[in-house]
Design a protein around this motif. Structure first.
Motif, PDB file in Angstrom:
ATOM      1  N   GLY A   1       7.224  16.907  44.371  1.00 16.85           N
ATOM      2  CA  GLY A   1       7.584  16.485  45.711  1.00 16.85           C
ATOM      3  C   GLY A   1       8.092  17.669  46.508  1.00 16.85           C
ATOM      4  N   PRO A   2       8.469  17.430  47.754  1.00 17.15           N
ATOM      5  CA  PRO A   2       8.906  18.541  48.619  1.00 17.15           C
ATOM      6  C   PRO A   2      10.089  19.310  48.057  1.00 17.15           C
TER       7      PRO A   2
ATOM      8  N   THR B   1       9.092  21.510  45.061  1.00 17.97           N
ATOM      9  CA  THR B   1       8.280  22.614  45.579  1.00 17.97           C
ATOM     10  C   THR B   1       9.144  23.655  46.274  1.00 17.97           C
ATOM     11  N   GLU B   2      10.123  23.184  47.032  1.00 18.20           N
ATOM     12  CA  GLU B   2      10.978  24.118  47.777  1.00 18.20           C
ATOM     13  C   GLU B   2      11.877  24.909  46.830  1.00 18.20           C
TER      14      GLU B   2
END
Length: 418
Positions: free
Chosen positions: A211-212, A215-216
């Motif tokens: 998910g974001p 990933t971040e």
């Protein structure tokens, strides 16, 4: 030249090496945290939150200091009287008074006595953290964790005792050299082994879903030049409401770990901010630095015990003939307890400097002092940290800058970035 001469010379070299390493590896210049900014930050914190945090620590404080006092008194009673030696004898008697049985079982018995004396204070502390809503554990869950910690401690302690007294038994004149090398090696080994083998005993770790945020966090680590193997979520909520994240392990075992409480209590931006702080530790090799300091300190401690163990009056008080015999385990406990209390403030000072550098790293990496300050408010609020503790207490025991110091450092950074 006698073994004592070589031991004394080696101790001087180790202490000099440790001093040079500390002077070069520890960040002595702390991030700016003007007192005016600290007071301004304190005034902006909700008054009821500050009062609750101070009430919480006020209730914990007597037990904490009583625990330190009791621990010291028990260690001195076991080490500076024949009680400890007698306890080791009793533990080894069912096994024919074999030296190895005395070393392992006697050592564990001595440590267990010290633990049991302070157990009521641990129980009392748990009632407080439950009442204030920090702990989510039932008494059964708390008891299971306590037993797990005893088992882990017994395994590591038993192996250490067996190794140490095997060396003293077969190399009575030069055990200090082998013991120092073994102690340093054990510190290094545990730095690699504990995250992989011991942490899963107390928590379940699952990969953070794609998910974001995942990933971040991985992109943040890559941008920072810190290779990590994975991003894991720890099921901390089954025992606490406290929020935290950390980077665990060295080299191939390094991973970002986020408490599941952090995912529910904090915003994604705040999770990124606290992870940036933890990446700062990895970027600056703080775990490796701590391991090297610990290894040098452990080696020096073994040699110091050897040298101090020749003091006849100490041996007479303990009722033993040599510091290298298992019956002297109580005396070893007393000496290490006193040394730990004396060295504690210096260790806390170094830790605060390292943590302040990691804070500055997070600010530089994210360029977002507002979120960093919000994260510190979040940590202080959920974890019930005293935002501005008494100066002397903070200097003696605190491993991190205070909440208002960290908020003030973010404000100073923001002014400098404009």
């Amino acid at each position: 030249m006698t073994p004592r001469f070589w031991a004394a010379g080696t101790l001087v070299v180790l202490l000099a090496g440790l001093a040079v390493f500390v002077m070069t590896a520890v960040p002595w210049q702390r991030a700016p945290a003007p007192r005016a900014d600290q007071l301004a930050a304190l005034e902006q914190l909700p008054a009821d939150q500050v009062a609750r945090a101070r009430s919480f620590h006020g209730e914990l404080r007597p037990g904490n200091y009583l625990g330190l006092t009791l621990g010291l008194l028990v260690a001195l009673a076991l080490g500076l009287t024949p009680i400890g030696a007698r306890l080791v004898e009793l533990a080894g008697r069912p096994f024919g008074d074999h030296w190895l049985a005395r070393a392992v079982l006697g050592g564990l018995a001595v440590v267990l006595v010290a633990e049991l004396v302070t157990l009521p204070l641990a129980i009392w502390r748990h009632t407080i953290v439950v009442r204030y809503g920090i702990s989510t554990q039932t008494w059964s869950g708390w008891g299971v964790d306590l037993l797990k910690s005893y088992v882990v401690g017994a395994v590591i302690g038993g192996l250490t005792l067996a190794g140490f007294f095997t060396v003293t038994h077969f190399a009575p004149r030069w055990w200090w050299a082998f013991g120092a090398a073994g102690a340093a090696g054990l510190v290094v080994l545990l730095s690699f082994v504990l995250p992989v083998l011991v942490e899963p005993i107390f928590n379940r770790f699952t990969p953070m879903p794609d998910g974001p945020l995942r990933t971040e966090l991985l992109a943040l680590a890559e941008r920072d030049g810190v290779p990590v193997r994975d991003v894991l979520v720890a099921d901390a909520s089954r025992r606490t409401r406290a929020v935290n994240a950390y980077v665990s392990g060295l080299g191939p075992t390094r991973r970002i770990v986020v408490y599941d409480t952090m995912l529910t209590e904090a915003t994604p931006e705040e999770v990124v901010s606290v992870t940036a702080h933890e990446l700062g530790h990895a970027k600056d090799n703080d775990v490796l630095t701590g391991t090297i300091m610990g290894a040098l300190g452990a080696a020096a401690a073994v040699i110091a015990l050897y040298l101090l163990g020749s003091w006849g009056w100490l041996l007479r008080l303990a009722g033993v003939d040599s510091i290298g015999e298992p019956r002297a385990i109580g005396l070893l406990l007393a000496m290490t307890t006193v040394a730990g209390l004396v060295a504690g403030p210096a260790q806390a000072f170094v830790s605060r400097r390292v943590e302040a550098r990691a804070d500055h790293h997070a600010l530089m990496l994210t360029g977002d002092p507002e979120t960093f300050e919000a994260m510190q408010r979040r940590l202080g609020s959920v974890n019930l940290a005293d935002p501005d503790p008494p100066h002397w207490e903070h200097a003696m025991f605190a491993s991190h800058p205070s909440t208002v110091q960290r908020m003030a450092a973010a404000r100073a950074f923001a002014r400098g970035a404009r």
